[in-house]
Design a protein around this motif. Sequence first.
Motif, short mmCIF file in Angstrom:
data_model
loop_
_atom_site.label_atom_id
_atom_site.label_comp_id
_atom_site.label_asym_id
_atom_site.label_seq_id
_atom_site.Cartn_x
_atom_site.Cartn_y
_atom_site.Cartn_z
N ASN A 180 -27.85 50.31 46.18
CA ASN A 180 -28.36 50.25 44.82
C ASN A 180 -27.61 51.24 43.93
OD1 ASN A 180 -30.07 49.43 42.79
ND2 ASN A 180 -31.89 50.48 43.56
N LEU A 181 -27.07 50.78 42.80
CA LEU A 181 -26.35 51.69 41.90
C LEU A 181 -27.32 52.18 40.84
CD1 LEU A 181 -22.99 49.76 41.31
CD2 LEU A 181 -23.27 52.01 42.37
N LEU A 182 -27.72 53.45 40.94
CA LEU A 182 -28.68 53.99 39.98
C LEU A 182 -27.94 54.52 38.75
CD1 LEU A 182 -31.30 55.87 42.20
CD2 LEU A 182 -31.20 53.47 41.52
N GLN A 183 -28.45 54.15 37.60
CA GLN A 183 -27.81 54.52 36.34
C GLN A 183 -28.84 55.19 35.43
OE1 GLN A 183 -24.58 52.91 34.55
NE2 GLN A 183 -25.08 54.74 33.36
N ARG A 184 -28.43 56.29 34.76
CA ARG A 184 -29.32 56.96 33.80
C ARG A 184 -29.09 56.36 32.42
NH1 ARG A 184 -27.16 62.59 33.59
NH2 ARG A 184 -25.27 61.65 34.38
N VAL A 185 -30.16 55.88 31.80
CA VAL A 185 -30.04 55.31 30.46
C VAL A 185 -31.07 55.99 29.57
CG1 VAL A 185 -30.19 53.21 29.07
CG2 VAL A 185 -29.33 53.08 31.42
N VAL A 186 -30.65 56.43 28.39
CA VAL A 186 -31.59 57.08 27.46
C VAL A 186 -32.18 56.03 26.52
CG1 VAL A 186 -31.83 58.77 25.60
CG2 VAL A 186 -30.31 59.24 27.53
N ALA A 187 -33.51 55.89 26.59
CA ALA A 187 -34.20 55.01 25.64
C ALA A 187 -34.83 55.89 24.56
CB ALA A 187 -35.27 54.20 26.35
N GLU A 188 -34.35 55.73 23.33
CA GLU A 188 -34.94 56.47 22.19
C GLU A 188 -36.01 55.56 21.60
OE1 GLU A 188 -31.78 58.85 19.83
OE2 GLU A 188 -30.75 57.15 20.75
N ARG A 189 -37.24 56.06 21.59
CA ARG A 189 -38.37 55.19 21.31
C ARG A 189 -38.32 54.56 19.92
NH1 ARG A 189 -44.26 57.12 23.34
NH2 ARG A 189 -45.14 55.06 23.66
N ALA A 190 -37.77 55.29 18.94
CA ALA A 190 -37.75 54.78 17.55
C ALA A 190 -36.86 53.53 17.44
CB ALA A 190 -37.26 55.86 16.60
N VAL A 191 -35.79 53.49 18.24
CA VAL A 191 -34.90 52.31 18.16
C VAL A 191 -35.08 51.37 19.34
CG1 VAL A 191 -33.00 53.17 16.71
CG2 VAL A 191 -33.03 53.74 19.13
N SER A 192 -35.62 51.86 20.43
CA SER A 192 -35.80 51.05 21.65
C SER A 192 -37.25 51.21 22.11
CB SER A 192 -34.86 51.53 22.76
OG SER A 192 -33.54 51.67 22.28
N PRO A 193 -38.21 50.58 21.42
CA PRO A 193 -39.62 50.86 21.71
C PRO A 193 -40.01 50.47 23.15
CG PRO A 193 -39.37 49.40 19.79
CD PRO A 193 -38.02 49.57 20.37
N TYR A 194 -40.85 51.33 23.76
CA TYR A 194 -41.43 51.01 25.07
C TYR A 194 -42.92 51.25 25.00
CZ TYR A 194 -40.02 56.00 25.42
OH TYR A 194 -39.78 57.33 25.18
#
Length: 385
Positions: A180-194
């Motif tokens: 499994n290739l683990l990747q760190r991704v930054v989700a900024e909530r204002a532009v990428s809501p979760y």
Amino acid sequence: MDFELSEEQRMFQDSARKIAEKHIRPELESHDRNRPLPKEAMLRMFQIFAREGLTAPRLPVELGGSGMRMLDYGVVFEQLPPVIANALLSFEVTVTRIGLGSEEEQRRRLLPDLIAGRKICCTGTTEPDIGSDARGVKTRVHADGDDLVINGRKMWVTNASISDLMVVTCSAGTDSSGRNLLQRVVAERAVSPYETREIETIGLRQGHLTEILFDNCRVPKHNALGSAGDAARMLTTTWNGNRPLLGLMAVGMAQRALDAAIGYAGMRRQFGRLIGSTQLVQERLADIATAVETSRLICYKALAEIDLGRRANGLSAMAKRYATTTCLQAVSLAMELHGAMGLSVELGLEELFRDARMLLVPDGTNEILALIVGRELTGIGAFRG
Ligand SMILES: Cc1cc2nc3c(=O)[nH]c(=O)nc-3n(C[C@H](O)[C@H](O)[C@H](O)COP(=O)(O)OP(=O)(O)OC[C@H]3O[C@@H](n4cnc5c(N)ncnc54)[C@H](O)[C@@H]3O)c2cc1C
């Protein structure tokens, strides 16, 4: 060998105590002890930490951090109330994870608001089906035009419900040997809501443990950190630092329980004498004090090893496992020594006990930590069947 704190470390310790008493405890006490704190209250406390260099203690100065030695940080950390120490740990380790192995442009764009305590961050790795075996993360990330798209669920993530930004540990597929290739991704909530949902737990109730849903969450490609496959190494290195710090959180709680127990033993009378004058009560006090002292020493030693540039895999695991277990027992003994009073909400030992119980799970359960120590001792990994 020197077992004394330096003058500088004593100053750090003293100033952390004062901050905890003057700013942090009053803020915690002004809110419901059983409900997650409002985001504004958390921001106020993170801004205080920012002034002390505690929002980026492990990030080197040249990368924008305060570059503290881990042992110095540990001495400070031990003085903080548990719920806020846990929130700070999640926050500052995320700052470290963004700062190390990223591009300068990413650091310039993402870090200043975090280091100043204007925004809140967290790291999401655990999932409903994936806990101890973090390398099995299933949350997928794939490229689509100029974006990355994240799909999956995260669970038990500290600070996530109040976060502005999350470092999401994703699977970017597998390598040629099927890993499994683990990747760190930054989700900024204002532009990428979760979406987030708070999870109620036995302790650390003013904190935020959260479930998160990523449903076709689009993130700009420039928010991928490092390279696919480097997330596991980054997590392991930073967990090694976190573990003795979590151990010191437990030490701080057990120290408070010890202080309360000594005080009570010196004033409570039964059978016409102070209970502190009985041999069994003195044995209890000796057991609690021994737990505090030995746990503190092993945690300090693990942090000192990291300061020497060593990985301290086994020692960090040993420190967290030992300190969280013995300090939970110590808090329980202190409750026992108070009789019925130990069970009262008013005294606060029951809250310490519930909070201390929380520490046996994050950043490696006791079983997983034992396996890490065992692997170091034998050279044989016993994780998988
Ligand atoms: C206070 C707190 C804060 C947290 N903060 C975060 C956060 O910020 N970000 C995040 O991503 N996660 C966070 N977590 C989640 C935490 O990292 C996981 O809960 C932890 O890794 C364990 O996973 P699990 O709960 O799924 O248990 P599981 O992995 O399902 O384990 C269940 C039980 O099986 C045992 N077990 C599993 N494998 C083995 C084995 N090989 N041999 C022997 N026993 C085994 C475990 O020790 C445990 O007793 C937090 C959790 C807590 C409690």
